[in-house]
Design an enzyme around this catalytic site. Structure first.
Site, PDB file in Angstrom:
ATOM      1  N   ASP A 143     -11.528  12.183   5.981  1.00 61.90           N
ATOM      2  CA  ASP A 143     -11.781  10.931   5.224  1.00 61.90           C
ATOM      3  C   ASP A 143     -13.133  10.093   5.307  1.00 61.90           C
ATOM      4  O   ASP A 143     -13.747  10.535   6.219  1.00 61.90           O
ATOM      5  CB  ASP A 143     -10.511   9.972   5.750  1.00 61.90           C
ATOM      6  CG  ASP A 143      -9.861   9.103   4.736  1.00 61.90           C
ATOM      7  OD1 ASP A 143      -8.767   9.278   4.413  1.00 61.90           O
ATOM      8  OD2 ASP A 143     -10.750   7.985   4.342  1.00 61.90           O
ATOM      9  N   TYR A 152      -7.475   7.166 -14.350  1.00 57.51           N
ATOM     10  CA  TYR A 152      -6.564   7.875 -13.437  1.00 57.51           C
ATOM     11  C   TYR A 152      -5.864   8.857 -14.127  1.00 57.51           C
ATOM     12  O   TYR A 152      -5.838   9.941 -13.531  1.00 57.51           O
ATOM     13  CB  TYR A 152      -5.718   6.729 -13.024  1.00 57.51           C
ATOM     14  CG  TYR A 152      -4.814   7.096 -11.554  1.00 57.51           C
ATOM     15  CD1 TYR A 152      -5.278   7.483 -10.661  1.00 57.51           C
ATOM     16  CD2 TYR A 152      -3.365   7.389 -11.913  1.00 57.51           C
ATOM     17  CE1 TYR A 152      -4.315   7.877  -9.334  1.00 57.51           C
ATOM     18  CE2 TYR A 152      -2.413   7.834 -10.906  1.00 57.51           C
ATOM     19  CZ  TYR A 152      -2.967   8.378  -9.742  1.00 57.51           C
ATOM     20  OH  TYR A 152      -2.335   8.690  -8.309  1.00 57.51           O
ATOM     21  N   THR A 176       0.481  -6.085  -5.925  1.00 55.97           N
ATOM     22  CA  THR A 176       1.083  -5.011  -6.475  1.00 55.97           C
ATOM     23  C   THR A 176       2.277  -4.540  -6.053  1.00 55.97           C
ATOM     24  O   THR A 176       3.311  -4.217  -6.699  1.00 55.97           O
ATOM     25  CB  THR A 176       0.303  -3.571  -6.361  1.00 55.97           C
ATOM     26  OG1 THR A 176      -0.086  -3.353  -5.207  1.00 55.97           O
ATOM     27  CG2 THR A 176      -0.972  -3.706  -7.336  1.00 55.97           C
TER      28      THR A 176
HETATM   29  N1  LIG Z   1       1.220   6.121  -3.973  1.00 64.11           N
HETATM   30  C1  LIG Z   1       1.380   6.651  -5.079  1.00 64.11           C
HETATM   31  O1  LIG Z   1       2.534   6.292  -5.470  1.00 64.11           O
HETATM   32  C2  LIG Z   1       0.874   8.039  -5.623  1.00 64.11           C
HETATM   33  C3  LIG Z   1       1.601   8.441  -6.681  1.00 64.11           C
HETATM   34  C4  LIG Z   1       1.065   9.626  -7.292  1.00 64.11           C
HETATM   35  C5  LIG Z   1       0.048  10.161  -6.592  1.00 64.11           C
HETATM   36  N2  LIG Z   1      -0.520   9.780  -5.816  1.00 64.11           N
HETATM   37  C6  LIG Z   1      -1.912  10.552  -5.068  1.00 64.11           C
HETATM   38  O2  LIG Z   1      -1.751  10.737  -3.834  1.00 64.11           O
HETATM   39  C7  LIG Z   1      -2.922  10.809  -3.018  1.00 64.11           C
HETATM   40  C8  LIG Z   1      -2.758  10.015  -1.872  1.00 64.11           C
HETATM   41  O3  LIG Z   1      -2.594   8.745  -2.302  1.00 64.11           O
HETATM   42  P1  LIG Z   1      -2.010   7.534  -1.245  1.00 64.11           P
HETATM   43  O4  LIG Z   1      -0.808   6.705  -2.085  1.00 64.11           O
HETATM   44  O5  LIG Z   1      -1.466   8.206   0.153  1.00 64.11           O
HETATM   45  O6  LIG Z   1      -3.429   6.791  -1.306  1.00 64.11           O
HETATM   46  P2  LIG Z   1      -3.792   5.860   0.050  1.00 64.11           P
HETATM   47  O7  LIG Z   1      -4.995   5.009  -0.664  1.00 64.11           O
HETATM   48  O8  LIG Z   1      -2.674   5.323   1.048  1.00 64.11           O
HETATM   49  O9  LIG Z   1      -4.869   6.952   0.811  1.00 64.11           O
HETATM   50  C9  LIG Z   1      -6.119   7.423   0.266  1.00 64.11           C
HETATM   51  C10 LIG Z   1      -6.953   8.001   1.271  1.00 64.11           C
HETATM   52  O10 LIG Z   1      -8.048   8.637   0.522  1.00 64.11           O
HETATM   53  C11 LIG Z   1      -9.231   8.265   1.107  1.00 64.11           C
HETATM   54  N3  LIG Z   1     -10.365   8.307   0.238  1.00 64.11           N
HETATM   55  C12 LIG Z   1     -10.783   7.483  -0.957  1.00 64.11           C
HETATM   56  N4  LIG Z   1     -11.815   8.081  -1.541  1.00 64.11           N
HETATM   57  C13 LIG Z   1     -12.310   9.045  -0.720  1.00 64.11           C
HETATM   58  C14 LIG Z   1     -13.409   9.939  -0.749  1.00 64.11           C
HETATM   59  N5  LIG Z   1     -14.350   9.631  -1.504  1.00 64.11           N
HETATM   60  N6  LIG Z   1     -13.619  10.817   0.370  1.00 64.11           N
HETATM   61  C15 LIG Z   1     -12.668  10.873   1.148  1.00 64.11           C
HETATM   62  N7  LIG Z   1     -11.683  10.149   1.390  1.00 64.11           N
HETATM   63  C16 LIG Z   1     -11.356   9.332   0.301  1.00 64.11           C
HETATM   64  C17 LIG Z   1      -9.036   6.784   1.639  1.00 64.11           C
HETATM   65  O11 LIG Z   1      -9.934   6.420   2.560  1.00 64.11           O
HETATM   66  C18 LIG Z   1      -7.509   6.930   1.869  1.00 64.11           C
HETATM   67  O12 LIG Z   1      -7.570   6.982   3.218  1.00 64.11           O
HETATM   68  C19 LIG Z   1      -3.826  10.232  -4.137  1.00 64.11           C
HETATM   69  O13 LIG Z   1      -4.602  11.504  -4.540  1.00 64.11           O
HETATM   70  C20 LIG Z   1      -3.143   9.724  -4.997  1.00 64.11           C
HETATM   71  O14 LIG Z   1      -3.787   9.714  -6.361  1.00 64.11           O
HETATM   72  C21 LIG Z   1      -0.139   8.627  -4.908  1.00 64.11           C
END
Ligand SMILES: NC(=O)c1ccc[n+]([C@@H]2O[C@H](COP(=O)([O-])OP(=O)(O)OC[C@H]3O[C@@H](n4cnc5c(N)ncnc54)[C@H](O)[C@@H]3O)[C@@H](O)[C@H]2O)c1
Length: 244
Positions: free
Chosen positions: A37, A150, A193
């Site tokens: 991360d 996105y 949100t």
């Molecule tokens: N939460 C949802 O409803 C949802 C739905 C569909 C898909 N997703 C996808 O699931 C994945 C995880 O999402 P989440 O909800 O756990 O998000 P989150 O924001 O809680 O966690 C994302 C993590 O990615 C890290 N990150 C961001 N940019 C980075 C970079 N350049 N290099 C390394 N790490 C980086 C952040 O520090 C964070 O720890 C994402 O790809 C998101 O698009 C989430």
């Protein structure tokens, strides 16, 4: 034997949210997990809590040099890499007119280019060991429309997964995409949100937001040998949202 006994798994974006839950549940299933991360403080704290089956590496997924180091460090510390979960991502909800070219390039770099770099970095070691499972986290916005940037990045992840699956199948490497719906993580449950998400949840057939563990169970399936005949496929976990 535990379901993921001794499998070596790299999970990006593992400091919080779904990545953190995937890491915790993979370790509970017997795996050795490298959590990566950009958030070093949270990532290190989680790895320390998870114990000696966990290693944290600071990693910006948009950096090719960082990817080279993550692969080398994982092999040196845990050995042959079995699974890569390309999970790190960001979201944005601006309109096309509000989105600057820098905003647009940033989300494509973090959500899309990172997946290309991750696959490019890990494939040589998986080819050498004639095995591997790559799990690319897309979204329901890789299947149906949402915000600009996105949605584009998540459709790309779905397509890249299929291209990589075809290219990698002869080497015994499987590549699949996961399409979560609305999942309770910091990405969508912070500040203003949260109320909007909870109101939206009423329109989901299962009438609720999912917990990260409900996605992790799918990731565990794809990481394990239970999914030995699945490649190039889309795995949806959305409470029926895209079935409507
Ligand atoms: N939460 C949802 O409803 C949802 C739905 C569909 C898909 N997703 C996808 O699931 C994945 C995880 O999402 P989440 O909800 O756990 O998000 P989150 O924001 O809680 O966690 C994302 C993590 O990615 C890290 N990150 C961001 N940019 C980075 C970079 N350049 N290099 C390394 N790490 C980086 C952040 O520090 C964070 O720890 C994402 O790809 C998101 O698009 C989430």
């Amino acid at each position: 034997m535990a379901r993921l006994q001794d499998k070596v798994i790299i999970i990006t974006g593992a400091a919080q949210g779904m990545g953190a839950t995937h890491a915790r549940m993979c370790i509970e299933a017997g795996a050795k997990v490298v959590l990566t991360d950009i958030n070093t403080e949270k990532g290190q704290a989680l790895a320390a809590e998870l114990g000696n089956q966990a290693l944290f590496i600071q990693h910006n997924v948009t950096s090719e040099d960082d990817w080279t180091q993550v692969i080398a460090a994982t092999q040196a510390y845990f050995g042959t890499i079995n699974v890569l979960v390309n999970n790190a991502g960001i979201t944005q909800s601006k309109s096309i007119l509000e989105t600057s070219l820098d905003d647009y390039r940033r989300i494509l770099e973090i959500n899309q280019v990172s997946v290309f770099l991750g696959m490019k970095a890990v494939i040589p070691s998986m080819q050498a060991s004639k095995q591997g499972s790559i799990i690319n986290i897309s979204s329901i916005n890789g299947l149906v429309g949402g915000a600009i940037g996105y949605t584009d990045s998540k459709f790309a992840v779905r397509g890249m997964t299929k291209a990589a699956a075809l290219e990698c199948a002869p080497f015994g490497i499987r590549v699949n995409s996961v399409h979560p719906g609305v999942i309770a993580t910091p990405m969508i449950m912070q500040g203003d949100t949260k109320a909007a998400v909870e109101a939206f949840a009423k329109s989901i057939p299962l009438r609720r937001v999912a917990q990260p563990e409900e996605v992790s169970r799918l990731v565990l399936y794809l990481a394990s040998d239970d999914s030995s005949y699945s490649t190039g496929s889309e795995f949806i976990v959305d409470g029926g949202l895209t079935a409507q």
